[in-house]
Design a protein around this motif. Structure first.
Motif, short mmCIF file in Angstrom:
data_model
loop_
_atom_site.label_atom_id
_atom_site.label_comp_id
_atom_site.label_asym_id
_atom_site.label_seq_id
_atom_site.Cartn_x
_atom_site.Cartn_y
_atom_site.Cartn_z
N ALA A 142 35.73 9.94 -22.82
CA ALA A 142 35.93 9.78 -24.26
C ALA A 142 34.85 10.47 -25.08
CB ALA A 142 35.99 8.30 -24.62
N VAL A 143 33.65 10.65 -24.52
CA VAL A 143 32.58 11.32 -25.28
C VAL A 143 32.95 12.74 -25.68
CG1 VAL A 143 30.67 9.96 -24.35
CG2 VAL A 143 31.40 12.00 -23.16
N GLU A 144 33.88 13.34 -24.97
CA GLU A 144 34.28 14.70 -25.28
C GLU A 144 35.21 14.75 -26.49
OE1 GLU A 144 32.58 16.62 -23.49
OE2 GLU A 144 32.14 15.33 -21.77
N HIS A 145 35.62 13.57 -26.99
CA HIS A 145 36.59 13.51 -28.08
C HIS A 145 36.07 12.79 -29.32
CE1 HIS A 145 39.85 14.94 -25.45
NE2 HIS A 145 39.28 14.20 -24.52
N ILE A 146 34.79 12.47 -29.34
CA ILE A 146 34.24 11.71 -30.47
C ILE A 146 32.94 12.35 -30.94
CG2 ILE A 146 32.96 10.09 -29.00
CD1 ILE A 146 34.85 8.94 -32.07
N LYS A 147 32.74 12.39 -32.26
CA LYS A 147 31.49 12.90 -32.82
C LYS A 147 30.52 11.74 -32.97
CE LYS A 147 33.71 14.66 -36.35
NZ LYS A 147 34.05 15.37 -37.60
N ILE A 148 29.27 11.96 -32.58
CA ILE A 148 28.24 10.92 -32.67
C ILE A 148 27.01 11.50 -33.35
CG2 ILE A 148 26.81 9.26 -31.42
CD1 ILE A 148 28.86 9.32 -29.17
#
Length: 247
Positions: A142-148
């Motif tokens: 999921a980290v590849e699909h969310i901006k943080i």
């Protein structure tokens, strides 16, 4: 470097951020099981090697998996640029975390954020978990699909979001109003405390404080569970608004 041993996380990294991938290793005898990963690596020109069992485990240092990917550390977005580009009329859906320290919690939160179309997560730089290898593994790609974004002062950043026209709603078990009484269909930032709850300054910056009622008054929800429930409620409200507008 971040090291990944979960097939789903590895596939998402290969597909979405191949420029951040360095090398891929697979234990000999498991090539067919990881055929999809090999295909993705080949198609993107990423170096991979198949190693005998002894050399593979010597490289990985663990016997929990038969695949191992080495990638760059997670790349955060610039918080100032993100703030400058907020358009309230587009109704962005943002979430902020006030000091989540458990990597399991953060990984699960990121996974829920990707599932419910959260545009970005805002986390503090200090006294909070960063996006580590463990977090990436728990998030299952999921980290590849969310901006943080990581910020120095979360309370101040929330105030800046409010000035940009974003409704900031904090979640606390002592909040008098249940979450469904608030309108999350506009430009919204949901604010969650860490394992110890919202800090005072963060709480004071929020436009509203709501709770997630439970049937047992002596129990409180885990922050990752609270995040999933609240982000689902926000998504449900937004979808219902869209359906009504289409009628």
């Amino acid at each position: 470097m971040a090291n990944l041993t979960d097939k789903k996380s590895i596939l998402e990294a290969l597909r979405n951020h191949p420029e951040q991938v360095r090398k891929l290793w697979i234990e000999q005898g498991f090539e067919r099981h990881f055929e999809e990963c090999i295909h993705e690596a080949k198609s993107r020109g990423i170096q991979f090697r198949v190693l005998p069992k002894d050399k593979f485990f010597g490289k990985q240092g663990s016997m929990k998996s038969h695949i191992f990917l080495e990638r760059d550390e997670y790349s955060y977005i610039d918080p100032d640029s993100f703030l400058a580009n907020i358009n309230p009329s587009s109704c962005p859906f943002i979430c902020a975390l006030d000091g989540v320290q458990d990597p399991q919690n953060l990984g699960n939160i990121i996974r829920s954020a990707a599932c419910f179309n959260v545009e970005a997560l805002i986390i503090p730089k200090d006294r909070a978990c960063a996006v580590t290898s463990t977090v990436i593994q728990v998030a299952r790609g999921a980290v590849e699909h969310i901006k943080i974004a990581r910020v120095t002062n979360l309370a101040r950043y929330i105030d800046s979001l409010k000035q940009a026209g974003v409704f900031c709603c904090g979640f606390d078990e002592k909040g008098r109003d249940p979450l469904w009484t608030s309108d999350f269909t506009g430009a919204t930032c949901l604010v969650f405390g860490g394992e110890d709850g919202l800090r005072r300054l963060t709480r004071e910056m929020c436009d509203a404080i709501v709770s997630i009622p439970t049937t047992a008054s002596f129990l409180s929800l885990n922050v990752a569970t609270s995040f999933a429930i609240a982000s689902y409620e926000a998504t449900k409200q937004r979808n219902l608004k869209h359906l009504r507008a289409c009628r």
